[in-house]
Design an enzyme around this catalytic site. Sequence first.
Site, PDB file in Angstrom:
ATOM      1  N   VAL A   1      61.245 109.444   3.822  1.00 27.39           N
ATOM      2  CA  VAL A   1      61.288 110.364   2.680  1.00 27.39           C
ATOM      3  C   VAL A   1      59.879 110.704   2.211  1.00 27.39           C
ATOM      4  CG1 VAL A   1      63.539 109.480   1.935  1.00 27.39           C
ATOM      5  CG2 VAL A   1      61.456 108.484   0.966  1.00 27.39           C
TER       6      VAL A   1
ATOM      7  N   HIS B   1      67.392 111.189   4.881  1.00 25.49           N
ATOM      8  CA  HIS B   1      67.520 110.449   3.625  1.00 25.49           C
ATOM      9  C   HIS B   1      66.896 111.181   2.444  1.00 25.49           C
ATOM     10  CE1 HIS B   1      67.836 106.713   6.406  1.00 25.49           C
ATOM     11  NE2 HIS B   1      69.007 107.304   6.231  1.00 25.49           N
TER      12      HIS B   1
ATOM     13  N   CYS C   1      68.631 118.223 -20.289  1.00 26.28           N
ATOM     14  CA  CYS C   1      69.931 117.785 -20.791  1.00 26.28           C
ATOM     15  C   CYS C   1      69.944 116.342 -21.280  1.00 26.28           C
ATOM     16  CB  CYS C   1      70.998 117.965 -19.716  1.00 26.28           C
ATOM     17  SG  CYS C   1      70.786 116.873 -18.283  1.00 26.28           S
TER      18      CYS C   1
ATOM     19  N   GLY D   1      59.400 104.633  16.207  1.00 24.42           N
ATOM     20  CA  GLY D   1      59.129 103.904  14.978  1.00 24.42           C
ATOM     21  C   GLY D   1      60.360 103.523  14.188  1.00 24.42           C
ATOM     22  N   SER D   2      61.465 103.263  14.872  1.00 20.99           N
ATOM     23  CA  SER D   2      62.690 102.865  14.186  1.00 20.99           C
ATOM     24  C   SER D   2      63.365 101.742  14.960  1.00 20.99           C
ATOM     25  CB  SER D   2      63.664 104.038  14.053  1.00 20.99           C
ATOM     26  OG  SER D   2      64.889 103.621  13.475  1.00 20.99           O
ATOM     27  N   SER D   3      63.818 100.714  14.233  1.00 19.52           N
ATOM     28  CA  SER D   3      64.604  99.651  14.858  1.00 19.52           C
ATOM     29  C   SER D   3      66.069 100.041  14.978  1.00 19.52           C
ATOM     30  CB  SER D   3      64.488  98.359  14.042  1.00 19.52           C
ATOM     31  OG  SER D   3      65.027  98.560  12.735  1.00 19.52           O
TER      32      SER D   3
ATOM     33  N   GLY E   1      58.578  95.876  18.440  1.00 16.38           N
ATOM     34  CA  GLY E   1      59.676  94.982  18.127  1.00 16.38           C
ATOM     35  C   GLY E   1      60.992  95.523  18.633  1.00 16.38           C
TER      36      GLY E   1
END
Length: 286
Positions: free
Chosen positions: A112, A128, A190, A227-229, A255
Site C-alpha cells: 500500500v 490492498h 460529518c 518479494g512475497s512469501s 526465504g
Amino acid sequence: MQAGSEPFGTSSTADALDPLTSLFGAGPATILTGAGISTDSGIPDYRGAGSPPRTPMRIDQFLDDERYRQRFWAGARVGALHRQGIEPNAGHRAVAALEAAGLLNGVITQNVDGLHRRAGSRTVVELHGSGATVRCLPAGHRWQRAEVLAWFDVANPGFVERSADAEITSDGDADVADTAGTVVPVCPACGGMLRPDVVYFGEHVDPQVFAAAGDLIEHAHGLVVAGSSLAVNTGVRLVHRAERRGIPVAVINRGPTSIDGRGSVRVRIDGGTSETLSALAERLGV
C-alpha cells in the site's frame, strides 16, 4: 519441475537468469509483488528472513477499540517522518522499465506504499488499497493522508517531537510506545470515524480489484512473484489462476514461500528483488 522437487536456482541469481529471461519469450508477463520489493527502500518486511515477528492490526480491533485507533494514528503520524526519505528502489524502477518496454502487461501489488506508481509503473492493481487515502465510514468522504495527519498535529501538539525516535514498522508507520490520551482525527465533513483506505487483516479484497488483477493474468504469458512469501490467500488464488491457464510461474524471494515445489514454478530464486529484477532488465536489454 514436479511437485516436491528441489526449487530451481536457489544458490545463484546468475544461474537462474537464463530460465527467468526465457519466461518472457512468448510475450509479456504479469508481476505480483509483496513487501519484499520495498525492503530496500527502508520499509521492513512482515515475514522476510531476519525480520522480527510483527502482528498486523485487524479490522475488528481498529473499529471496536479506541486504543487501537490511537495506536494507528500515532504510528501513522510519526511514521510520516521516516517516510519522507523513502523512495522507489532499483526493483521498483526495473519493474517500471520492463512494463515500458512491453515485457510486463502490468503490476499486481500487495503493498500500500505507492512506490510502484512513483517509480513510473502505469498499470498497477493495488490489491490492498492505497495508504495515501483516508475515508470516513459513515459517508465515504475521502481525504489525503497528509491533510489528516496535519489535523492530528493540531489536536496533539508536541506529540511528534516526543515520539520521533519510534521504530518504523512493516506497514510504513511507527511503533509508538505511549499513545494514551492521543486525540484521534475525525471526518471534518460529518464527524465520522476515519480509516485508511486499505484492506485490513480480517477484510476481503474488493471483488472489482481482484477481477482487475485476474484480467492481467488472463492476458499474460507468465507470472513473476517478487518479494512475497504468499502467506496471504489472495496472492495464492492469483497463482492458481496462472496455473489453470498453464502459464509458467517464477518466484523471486528471500526465504521460503507457500508455493515452493509446485510444478508450475519453473524458476525459483532465493535472493533479493532489487538485484534480481535489475539484472533481469539488463539481460532483456531494457
